[in-house]
Scaffold this motif. Structure first.
Motif, short mmCIF file in Angstrom:
data_model
loop_
_atom_site.label_atom_id
_atom_site.label_comp_id
_atom_site.label_asym_id
_atom_site.label_seq_id
_atom_site.Cartn_x
_atom_site.Cartn_y
_atom_site.Cartn_z
N ASP A 1 101.36 -84.60 11.31
CA ASP A 1 100.51 -83.21 12.25
C ASP A 1 99.49 -83.70 12.66
O ASP A 1 99.25 -83.66 13.94
N LYS A 2 98.63 -84.52 12.04
CA LYS A 2 97.13 -85.20 12.41
C LYS A 2 96.41 -84.22 13.04
O LYS A 2 95.22 -84.65 13.40
N SER A 3 96.58 -83.00 12.89
CA SER A 3 95.47 -82.03 13.66
C SER A 3 94.24 -81.84 12.69
O SER A 3 92.97 -81.80 13.32
N ARG A 4 94.27 -82.56 11.48
CA ARG A 4 93.15 -82.62 10.52
C ARG A 4 92.20 -83.41 11.22
O ARG A 4 90.93 -83.19 11.02
N PHE A 5 92.72 -84.33 12.02
CA PHE A 5 91.80 -85.40 12.17
C PHE A 5 91.26 -85.17 14.02
O PHE A 5 90.59 -86.10 14.80
N ASP A 6 91.46 -84.13 14.67
CA ASP A 6 91.30 -83.84 15.99
C ASP A 6 89.75 -83.96 16.39
O ASP A 6 89.25 -84.51 17.24
N VAL B 1 95.25 -91.61 2.65
CA VAL B 1 96.31 -90.57 3.08
C VAL B 1 97.68 -91.25 3.72
O VAL B 1 98.78 -91.00 3.44
N VAL B 2 97.42 -92.34 4.46
CA VAL B 2 98.35 -93.13 5.20
C VAL B 2 99.19 -93.61 3.93
O VAL B 2 100.46 -93.79 4.06
N MET B 3 98.68 -94.56 3.14
CA MET B 3 99.43 -95.44 2.12
C MET B 3 100.12 -94.35 1.07
O MET B 3 101.22 -94.88 0.74
N GLN B 4 99.46 -93.35 0.84
CA GLN B 4 100.21 -92.38 -0.20
C GLN B 4 101.39 -91.41 0.42
O GLN B 4 102.03 -90.93 -0.10
N SER B 5 101.23 -91.64 1.91
CA SER B 5 102.59 -90.88 2.66
C SER B 5 103.60 -91.69 2.53
O SER B 5 104.67 -91.28 2.99
N LYS B 6 103.61 -93.11 2.26
CA LYS B 6 104.71 -94.02 2.35
C LYS B 6 105.52 -93.83 0.86
O LYS B 6 105.16 -94.28 -0.03
N GLU B 7 106.71 -93.23 0.99
CA GLU B 7 107.35 -93.00 -0.28
C GLU B 7 107.64 -94.02 -1.22
O GLU B 7 107.19 -93.79 -2.35
N LYS C 1 104.61 -85.41 -0.28
CA LYS C 1 104.80 -84.51 0.74
C LYS C 1 103.46 -83.87 1.52
O LYS C 1 103.54 -84.05 2.62
N GLU C 2 102.49 -83.66 0.89
CA GLU C 2 101.31 -83.32 1.36
C GLU C 2 100.83 -84.20 2.41
O GLU C 2 100.57 -83.89 3.33
N ARG C 3 100.66 -85.71 1.85
CA ARG C 3 100.31 -86.62 2.81
C ARG C 3 101.16 -86.92 3.88
O ARG C 3 100.71 -86.96 4.98
N GLN C 4 102.46 -86.71 3.78
CA GLN C 4 103.35 -86.95 5.06
C GLN C 4 103.20 -85.73 5.93
O GLN C 4 103.09 -86.22 7.03
N LYS C 5 102.93 -84.59 5.52
CA LYS C 5 102.53 -83.47 6.40
C LYS C 5 101.40 -83.98 7.17
O LYS C 5 101.00 -83.35 8.56
#
Length: 411
Positions: free
Chosen positions: A302-307, A274-280, A294-298
């Protein structure tokens, strides 16, 4: 213990690479990853593949007579890093299914060698390879028989999946309880150190009888078993059935977190895809589509997915370092991005805790904390030297200058 794999009975007259164990006294900063102590003016002495002395230079005997003394100003010595979730035969560039289905075994071998070298250069002295066909079995043989000088390997052989289950195209498919037991025994016979199962994708996988059989057979053979489990129902289910480790993790109810914590089951979190694919700029080099970037950047923003994973850490669950190396846009030498995200997210408390997740805690997961994972007298000298202070600036972990495995310098 199970019988050794057949390749261990083959006579080796001499390894192709004769790695000399050195006697060296290192004088530099020391990070002791079990106690999380940092010794500013520290030392570590190694000889015959072992750590024989360590501590503060003020306690160093002036009569010390090491063959070699290295005074390393502005450098830090720490245990070698362990990447507990990687796939050496995947290159991080091409489609995973295509590689798994189309790569000849010879190409998988070359990729594994290249990625072992990348791992070493990044300070990774142990890779837990969680499967890509049978490639890791041969990689382990090459390392242990001196055919190739690489990191230590802990392997699952082929990951086990229900017939036509998640990533069936690179796993050992099985159906029914008896076939699950056969699949485990095949991996044991090939020299696996652990067993991995794919417990879910969008839905739960394995019948109850299959899940019970694969876990029981693993334990009967003296190995531990880890599960790809990415949402609450899957994590809760494998916990009930007696899994030993969870890969990736995901959203969990408080009840599931409490259950995992009570059973003391670690989670290897793997944020790097997720982290690497968010780097354009990086993602576009790998032909990642714009919608996915764009999905990865969101998700990263947001980070709530990892709460749930943050709650898991606060509940006392051990979080273990793993990057899912070989997955799209995750090269095997990308270590710091994962750690930075772990710190930013809060699944580790700070830089030292992140480093411990890749050293001492990783050694405990791999059942080798008596030999590796911390700087203690008598342990194997698997050590790395980095320029800078990674306990203060995690980016300094990218500045790996020397790498030793069992007292032999590999980088």
């Amino acid at each position: 213990m199970p019988e050794a794999p057949a390749w261990k009975f083959r006579k080796i007259i001499k390894p192709l690479f004769d790695l000399q164990k050195e006697n060296i006294l290192f004088k530099c900063r020391v990070i002791e990853t079990k106690s999380l102590k940092v010794i500013e003016n520290g030392f570590v002495e190694i000889d015959n593949g072992k750590i024989i002395k360590a501590g503060s230079q003020s306690d160093l005997d002036s009569s010390a007579n090491s063959k070699k003394i290295l005074e390393l100003k502005d450098h830090t010595i720490l245990p070698g890093l362990m990447n507990s979730h990687a796939h050496l035969a995947w290159d991080g560039t091409h489609d995973l299914a295509q590689q798994s289905l189309d790569d000849p075994s010879e190409i998988s071998a070359y990729k594994s060698c290249a990625n072992m070298l990348k791992s070493l250069r990044a300070g990774v002295t142990l890779v837990r390879d969680l499967g890509m066909n049978k490639s890791n079995i041969f990689a382990k043989q090459a390392i242990e028989q001196g055919i190739y000088p690489g990191p230590r390997l802990k392997i699952c052989g082929e990951a086990i999946v229900q017939t036509a289950g998640h990533t069936y195209w690179c796993c050992r498919e099985a159906s029914g309880a008896d076939e699950m037991r056969r699949a485990v025994r095949e991996q044991v016979g090939s020299g696996a150190d652990l067993i991995k199962i794919m417990a879910c994708h969008d839905t739960l996988e394995f019948t109850d009888e299959e899940l019970e059989a694969v876990i029981d057979e693993t334990h009967r053979n003296g190995l531990y078993i880890t599960a790809h489990a990415t949402f609450d129902a899957a994590i809760n289910r494998v916990t009930d059935f007696g899994i030993d480790c969870i890969e990736h993790g995901g959203p969990m109810t408080d009840a599931t977190i409490e259950k995992v914590a009570k059973k003391n089951i670690p989670i290897c979190t793997t944020f790097s895809p997720v982290v690497m694919q968010s780097k354009e700029e990086i993602a576009r080099e790998y032909n990642i589509p714009e919608w996915k970037i764009k999905e990865r950047q969101k998700i990263v923003k947001d980070k709530s997915r990892f709460d749930s994973l943050v709650k898991a850490r606060k509940a006392g669950i051990d979080i273990i370092f793993g990057t899912d190396a070989g997955s799209p846009v995750v090269p095997h030498d990308a270590i710091v991005p994962e750690m930075k995200f772990m710190i930013d997210l809060g699944v580790v408390k700070n830089n030292l805790d992140a480093i411990q997740s890749a050293t001492y805690r990783a050694a405990k997961v791999n059942k080798i904390e008596d030999k590796l994972g911390s700087i203690e007298i008598g342990k194997d000298a698997d050590l790395i030297i980095v320029e800078g202070n990674p306990d203060k600036n995690i980016d300094d972990l990218s500045n790996v200058k020397q790498v030793y495995i069992h007292g032999s310098r590999l980088i």
